[in-house]
Design an enzyme around this catalytic site. Structure first.
Site, PDB file in Angstrom:
ATOM      1  CG  ASP A 184      -2.270   1.096   1.077  1.00 25.77           C
ATOM      2  OD1 ASP A 184      -3.243   0.752   1.121  1.00 25.77           O
ATOM      3  OD2 ASP A 184      -1.848   2.239   0.835  1.00 25.77           O
ATOM      4  CB  ILE A 185       1.098   4.195  -2.187  1.00 26.32           C
ATOM      5  CG1 ILE A 185      -0.219   4.763  -2.344  1.00 26.32           C
ATOM      6  CG2 ILE A 185       1.735   4.140  -3.204  1.00 26.32           C
ATOM      7  CD1 ILE A 185      -0.913   5.824  -3.089  1.00 26.32           C
TER       8      ILE A 185
ATOM      9  N   GLY B  30     -15.360   3.966   4.237  1.00 23.36           N
ATOM     10  CA  GLY B  30     -14.252   4.910   4.730  1.00 23.36           C
ATOM     11  C   GLY B  30     -13.295   4.291   2.889  1.00 23.36           C
ATOM     12  CD  GLN B  31     -15.559   0.668  -0.710  1.00 22.98           C
ATOM     13  OE1 GLN B  31     -16.707  -0.030  -0.722  1.00 22.98           O
ATOM     14  NE2 GLN B  31     -15.005  -0.535  -2.161  1.00 22.98           N
TER      15      GLN B  31
ATOM     16  CG  HIS C   6      -9.226  -2.791  -1.808  1.00 23.30           C
ATOM     17  ND1 HIS C   6      -9.555  -2.653  -2.050  1.00 23.30           N
ATOM     18  CD2 HIS C   6      -8.609  -2.460  -0.555  1.00 23.30           C
ATOM     19  CE1 HIS C   6     -10.251  -0.946  -2.032  1.00 23.30           C
ATOM     20  NE2 HIS C   6      -9.091  -1.607  -0.948  1.00 23.30           N
TER      21      HIS C   6
ATOM     22  CG  HIS D 221      -6.600  -2.452   3.186  1.00 20.74           C
ATOM     23  ND1 HIS D 221      -6.391  -1.800   3.282  1.00 20.74           N
ATOM     24  CD2 HIS D 221      -7.905  -2.053   3.038  1.00 20.74           C
ATOM     25  CE1 HIS D 221      -6.771  -0.616   2.434  1.00 20.74           C
ATOM     26  NE2 HIS D 221      -8.253  -1.104   2.556  1.00 20.74           N
TER      27      HIS D 221
ATOM     28  CG  ASN E  67     -11.905   0.107   4.565  1.00 23.54           C
ATOM     29  OD1 ASN E  67     -12.109  -0.580   5.999  1.00 23.54           O
ATOM     30  ND2 ASN E  67     -10.824   0.717   4.302  1.00 23.54           N
TER      31      ASN E  67
HETATM   32  P1  AMP Z   1     -10.130   1.139   0.955  1.00 18.66           P
HETATM   33  O1  AMP Z   1      -9.881   2.831   1.714  1.00 18.66           O
HETATM   34  O2  AMP Z   1     -10.265   0.791   1.173  1.00 18.66           O
HETATM   35  O3  AMP Z   1     -10.451   1.599  -0.691  1.00 18.66           O
HETATM   36  O4  AMP Z   1      -8.201   1.378   0.552  1.00 18.66           O
HETATM   37  C1  AMP Z   1      -7.476   2.363  -0.457  1.00 18.66           C
HETATM   38  C2  AMP Z   1      -6.052   1.863  -0.338  1.00 18.66           C
HETATM   39  O5  AMP Z   1      -5.255   1.685  -1.516  1.00 18.66           O
HETATM   40  C3  AMP Z   1      -5.501   2.775   0.571  1.00 18.66           C
HETATM   41  O6  AMP Z   1      -5.085   2.400   1.691  1.00 18.66           O
HETATM   42  C4  AMP Z   1      -4.492   3.769  -0.299  1.00 18.66           C
HETATM   43  O7  AMP Z   1      -3.269   3.485   0.190  1.00 18.66           O
HETATM   44  C5  AMP Z   1      -4.545   2.445  -1.477  1.00 18.66           C
HETATM   45  N1  AMP Z   1      -3.374   2.348  -2.546  1.00 18.66           N
HETATM   46  C6  AMP Z   1      -4.248   4.212  -3.660  1.00 18.66           C
HETATM   47  N2  AMP Z   1      -3.180   3.818  -4.532  1.00 18.66           N
HETATM   48  C7  AMP Z   1      -2.444   3.114  -4.613  1.00 18.66           C
HETATM   49  C8  AMP Z   1      -1.078   2.695  -6.015  1.00 18.66           C
HETATM   50  N3  AMP Z   1      -1.106   3.508  -6.473  1.00 18.66           N
HETATM   51  N4  AMP Z   1      -0.691   1.767  -5.307  1.00 18.66           N
HETATM   52  C9  AMP Z   1      -0.789   0.981  -3.643  1.00 18.66           C
HETATM   53  N5  AMP Z   1      -2.046   1.608  -3.055  1.00 18.66           N
HETATM   54  C10 AMP Z   1      -2.832   2.303  -3.023  1.00 18.66           C
END
Ligand code: AMP
Ligand code: ZN
Length: 115
Positions: free
Chosen positions: A30-31, A92-93, A99, A101, A86
């Site tokens: 995750d970034i 907070g999605q 996906h 986490h 999420n």
């Molecule tokens: P969610 O809030 O469950 O929808 O999580 C989305 C997740 O995607 C967040 O934790 C972001 O930090 C992660 N994210 C968004 N863009 C990227 C990316 N390009 N590479 C890796 N993780 C990402």
């Protein structure tokens, strides 16, 4: 799916640190990590919500859970880990491609905000 950031990661249009891949899903870092180790397990098939999955998709989720367990030591998660999905606004999605986490690498907090 057009304009889906995770579909673009899967298709290599957006770079990511890919730690695992098989025919059904990838694991990337995750970034914006919320724990010392924070990965995302992303199915290659696009669906926004758990409620959009059909019976074969739910089988795929079983495959993903088993593969995460198998890979956990390689990911540095030998002391345990937390899986979070999420769904919707209250959770907070922010990315609408399902996906999971994967959080770990430290002892994680587990309490309500106001306690
Ligand atoms: P969610 O809030 O469950 O929808 O999580 C989305 C997740 O995607 C967040 O934790 C972001 O930090 C992660 N994210 C968004 N863009 C990227 C990316 N390009 N590479 C890796 N993780 C990402
Ligand atoms: Zn997608």
């Amino acid at each position: 799916m057009d304009n889906c950031i995770f579909c673009k990661i899967i298709d290599n249009f957006i770079p990511s640190e890919r730690l695992y891949e098989d025919g059904r899903f990838i694991i990337v870092r995750d970034i914006d990590p919320k724990a010392r180790l924070h990965y995302l397990a992303i199915p290659k098939k696009h669906y926004a919500y758990l409620s959009n999955m059909d019976a074969s998709d739910t089988q795929e989720l079983g495959h993903i859970f088993a593969a995460i367990a198998r890979e956990s030591e390689n990911l540095g998660l030998q002391n345990g880990y937390r899986l979070i999905v999420n769904q919707g606004a209250d959770a907070g999605q922010t990315v609408f491609h399902l996906h999971i986490h994967i959080l770990g690498g430290e002892a994680l907090e587990w309490r309500k905000n106001n306690e």
